[in-house]
Design an enzyme around this catalytic site. Sequence first.
Site, PDB file in Angstrom:
ATOM      1  N   CYS A   2     -34.679  32.018  17.720  1.00  0.00           N
ATOM      2  CA  CYS A   2     -35.566  33.071  18.214  1.00  0.00           C
ATOM      3  C   CYS A   2     -36.989  32.553  18.425  1.00  0.00           C
ATOM      4  CB  CYS A   2     -35.644  34.206  17.208  1.00  0.00           C
ATOM      5  SG  CYS A   2     -34.050  34.916  16.811  1.00  0.00           S
ATOM      6  N   ARG A  27     -35.859  26.641  23.011  1.00  0.00           N
ATOM      7  CA  ARG A  27     -35.344  26.776  21.653  1.00  0.00           C
ATOM      8  C   ARG A  27     -33.926  27.335  21.629  1.00  0.00           C
ATOM      9  NH1 ARG A  27     -39.953  27.414  17.997  1.00  0.00           N
ATOM     10  NH2 ARG A  27     -38.845  28.917  16.737  1.00  0.00           N
ATOM     11  N   TRP A  74     -31.861  34.626  19.424  1.00  0.00           N
ATOM     12  CA  TRP A  74     -30.657  33.827  19.236  1.00  0.00           C
ATOM     13  C   TRP A  74     -29.870  34.574  18.160  1.00  0.00           C
ATOM     14  CZ3 TRP A  74     -28.484  30.886  15.200  1.00  0.00           C
ATOM     15  CH2 TRP A  74     -27.507  29.966  15.591  1.00  0.00           C
ATOM     16  N   ASN A  98     -38.151  36.248  13.809  1.00  0.00           N
ATOM     17  CA  ASN A  98     -37.377  35.009  13.839  1.00  0.00           C
ATOM     18  C   ASN A  98     -37.006  34.694  12.399  1.00  0.00           C
ATOM     19  OD1 ASN A  98     -36.415  32.390  14.106  1.00  0.00           O
ATOM     20  ND2 ASN A  98     -38.440  31.480  14.373  1.00  0.00           N
ATOM     21  N   GLY A  99     -35.704  34.532  12.132  1.00  0.00           N
ATOM     22  CA  GLY A  99     -35.283  34.224  10.769  1.00  0.00           C
ATOM     23  C   GLY A  99     -34.145  35.122  10.333  1.00  0.00           C
ATOM     24  N   GLU A 480     -22.094  10.742  17.273  1.00  0.00           N
ATOM     25  CA  GLU A 480     -23.110  11.311  18.160  1.00  0.00           C
ATOM     26  C   GLU A 480     -22.547  11.511  19.575  1.00  0.00           C
ATOM     27  OE1 GLU A 480     -25.776  12.827  18.209  1.00  0.00           O
ATOM     28  OE2 GLU A 480     -26.748  12.430  20.116  1.00  0.00           O
ATOM     29  N   LYS A 484     -22.452  15.011  21.442  1.00  0.00           N
ATOM     30  CA  LYS A 484     -23.115  15.196  22.738  1.00  0.00           C
ATOM     31  C   LYS A 484     -22.145  15.811  23.743  1.00  0.00           C
ATOM     32  CE  LYS A 484     -26.345  14.957  22.413  1.00  0.00           C
ATOM     33  NZ  LYS A 484     -27.319  14.805  21.407  1.00  0.00           N
ATOM     34  N   GLU A 487     -21.167  19.505  22.762  1.00  0.00           N
ATOM     35  CA  GLU A 487     -22.203  20.546  22.812  1.00  0.00           C
ATOM     36  C   GLU A 487     -22.601  20.922  24.239  1.00  0.00           C
ATOM     37  OE1 GLU A 487     -25.753  19.560  20.541  1.00  0.00           O
ATOM     38  OE2 GLU A 487     -25.875  17.573  21.405  1.00  0.00           O
ATOM     39  N   HIS A 503      -5.366   6.687   9.889  1.00  0.00           N
ATOM     40  CA  HIS A 503      -5.245   7.616   8.763  1.00  0.00           C
ATOM     41  C   HIS A 503      -5.236   9.071   9.231  1.00  0.00           C
ATOM     42  CE1 HIS A 503      -5.546   4.309   6.023  1.00  0.00           C
ATOM     43  NE2 HIS A 503      -6.680   3.910   6.606  1.00  0.00           N
ATOM     44  N   LYS A 603     -32.418  24.934  20.099  1.00  0.00           N
ATOM     45  CA  LYS A 603     -33.154  23.674  19.984  1.00  0.00           C
ATOM     46  C   LYS A 603     -33.753  23.529  18.599  1.00  0.00           C
ATOM     47  CE  LYS A 603     -34.869  19.901  21.647  1.00  0.00           C
ATOM     48  NZ  LYS A 603     -33.855  18.819  21.632  1.00  0.00           N
TER      49      LYS A 603
HETATM   50  C1  G6P Z   1     -30.057  21.766  16.598  1.00  0.00           C
HETATM   51  C2  G6P Z   1     -30.175  21.039  17.920  1.00  0.00           C
HETATM   52  C3  G6P Z   1     -29.768  19.582  17.746  1.00  0.00           C
HETATM   53  C4  G6P Z   1     -30.591  18.948  16.643  1.00  0.00           C
HETATM   54  C5  G6P Z   1     -30.504  19.728  15.329  1.00  0.00           C
HETATM   55  C6  G6P Z   1     -31.533  19.247  14.323  1.00  0.00           C
HETATM   56  O1  G6P Z   1     -28.725  21.894  16.244  1.00  0.00           O
HETATM   57  O2  G6P Z   1     -29.365  21.653  18.889  1.00  0.00           O
HETATM   58  O3  G6P Z   1     -29.982  18.882  18.958  1.00  0.00           O
HETATM   59  O4  G6P Z   1     -30.137  17.641  16.437  1.00  0.00           O
HETATM   60  O5  G6P Z   1     -30.777  21.107  15.561  1.00  0.00           O
HETATM   61  O6  G6P Z   1     -32.805  19.555  14.828  1.00  0.00           O
HETATM   62  P1  G6P Z   1     -34.129  18.804  14.422  1.00  0.00           P
HETATM   63  O7  G6P Z   1     -35.198  19.493  15.206  1.00  0.00           O
HETATM   64  O8  G6P Z   1     -34.295  18.990  12.937  1.00  0.00           O
HETATM   65  O9  G6P Z   1     -33.963  17.373  14.776  1.00  0.00           O
END
Ligand code: G6P
Length: 608
Positions: A2, A27, A74, A98-99, A480, A484, A487, A503, A603
């Site tokens: 949010c 965000r 959000w 927000n929260g 990662e 990627k 997501e 395994h 974000k």
């Molecule tokens: C969210 C974002 C990710 C990010 C993670 C940690 O899930 O979508 O891309 O890696 O938060 O965020 P930060 O700002 O702590 O790196």
Amino acid sequence: MCGIVGIVGKSAVAPQLVDALKRLEYRGYDSAGVATLNNGKLERRRAEGKLVNLESRLQDSPLEGTIGIGHTRWATHGAPTEQNAHPHFTQGVAVVHNGIIENFASLRDELKEAGAQFSSQTDTEVVAHLVSSYLAKGATPKEAAQQTLARLEGAYALAILFENHDNMIIGARHGPPLAVGHGDGEMYLGSDSIALAPFTDDVTYLEDGDWAVVTHDGVEVFDSAGNKVDRARQTSQGAAMVADKGNYKHFMLKEIHEQPEVISRTISHYVDFATETFKPISEGIDFAKLDRLAVSACGTAYYAGLIGKYWIERYARLPVEIDVASEFRYREMPLNGNMAAFFISQSGETADTLACLRYCKQSGVQIGAIVNVPESTIARESDIVFPTLAGIEVGVASTKAFTCQLAVLASIAIAAGRARCTVTDAEEKELVRALVSLERLSSDTLGSGEAKIEALSRDLAKYKNVLYLGRGTNFPLALEGALKLKEISYIHAEGYAAGELKHGPIALIDEDMPVIVIAPFDGLYEKTMSNMQEVAARGGQIILITDEKGAEHVSIDTMSTIVMPEVPEFISPIIYSLPIQLLAYHTAVFMGTDVDQPRNLAKSVTVE
Ligand code: G6P
């Protein structure tokens, strides 16, 4: 996550509120709304989905008023519907939040019993009802806000607007960030300084527990006990961080291509190019005295930390324990004074990471932060900040912040190795040279390989599941890579240590399961090749990411082989991140997804 804005303005504020909300879009959100006071009366417009929907709502039915609040939501409690969108209205009150209000259920029961009618499924609505209930008992807006805050448990940044009070917004912060912007006869509130950038760069960050009364004339800040406090004004970098896509189709692609420059900028912060040595970056932390390092982060930043663990243990011989922050904070890890705790975060606001930081700080552990937003809460609460100089990252899927985090972790590993006498002068120079070559090598990689990766992505987009395999530092990179892809393209993907294939995941291998193998020609190449053979023997389709020597030595047919430049082993995870990112990006583009703002993701995750 949010986003909040508020404006005590001189002219109609609705367009400005929407403008500020646009800067918070990065965000992640799924509905939005604004409320203003028009001749003392509260009015609002809300809409599901993107801000264009809210804008067209406002076009059909404009909002008057020179004071207002706005929100991108959000969803946490309740679906992303218009009914659940903020601002929430109750008797004489509008609230954006927000929260998460953790005790919302008991508060809602109490308020319902007293006759309150709820019109949403959100936790936020209890805040509005509480404020209204105190106003109804004769409290002033300030008193009502203070009494309400005393009842709330959980995390919140709030902005509250009161009917018939056209010169006051009350903001409060307990957890998620909130900034006050100072203008010329106008005042602002925002989740971050980027939201406020079009209006002002003169900001005051509220501290945890603070609440603020914002009027045309300025701001009065109070702490949780109600004492008036002074909070410094500072010039924010938000204005410089206002980003645009340039000629790129998406922010993500732009950010991928910015990597040669921003990695180099980050390295130059830590390395003296002339002497090929590390600058004294670790002032305040004596690595020689540490017996271990705890590292914690979320999402992509966590995977950067995993790669950092390999480096720090190898080059500095310093044991590293690493956890995702949501586990670290509750697993009661024994802490001691001989350790340091490092937190990695692009935003510097991730709720779980921040909670771990505070947990360690309470126990007297020295805190280091690897952050991209220098004004963030995590940066401000750390003893030592290791900046990543990636610039603002708008794409929800982290790319340049990740490789800059790696650049910083690589620097820390060597600096720690020097302090612990595990890296010699000659080794330091060699490793510095490797880091310095990152700009050239990343630029070559992006320049030469993208067309092939784009073509390959067209094929990858046809599959429903993908496996990523790697060994050593390429194992976290496999994790990662899978993150990627899933997501942004929504294709199910998993990353595994190549040695773990037999395994479990090998049971999944058939012709419908592409396996992306990350295997530069290093000391682990042969081992990874054996795992590739196991995949090939079961009809799996292999996409191999390797270098020229690796491509020469491969003895089986692959679906595709991406040939990378030869790179020093030390920096290979940074360079091999690039094809991983491009593959996910182009696959998502073929799938037609919302690359920069993938569904359900945020974000900056400011709730647990
Ligand atoms: C969210 C974002 C990710 C990010 C993670 C940690 O899930 O979508 O891309 O890696 O938060 O965020 P930060 O700002 O702590 O790196």
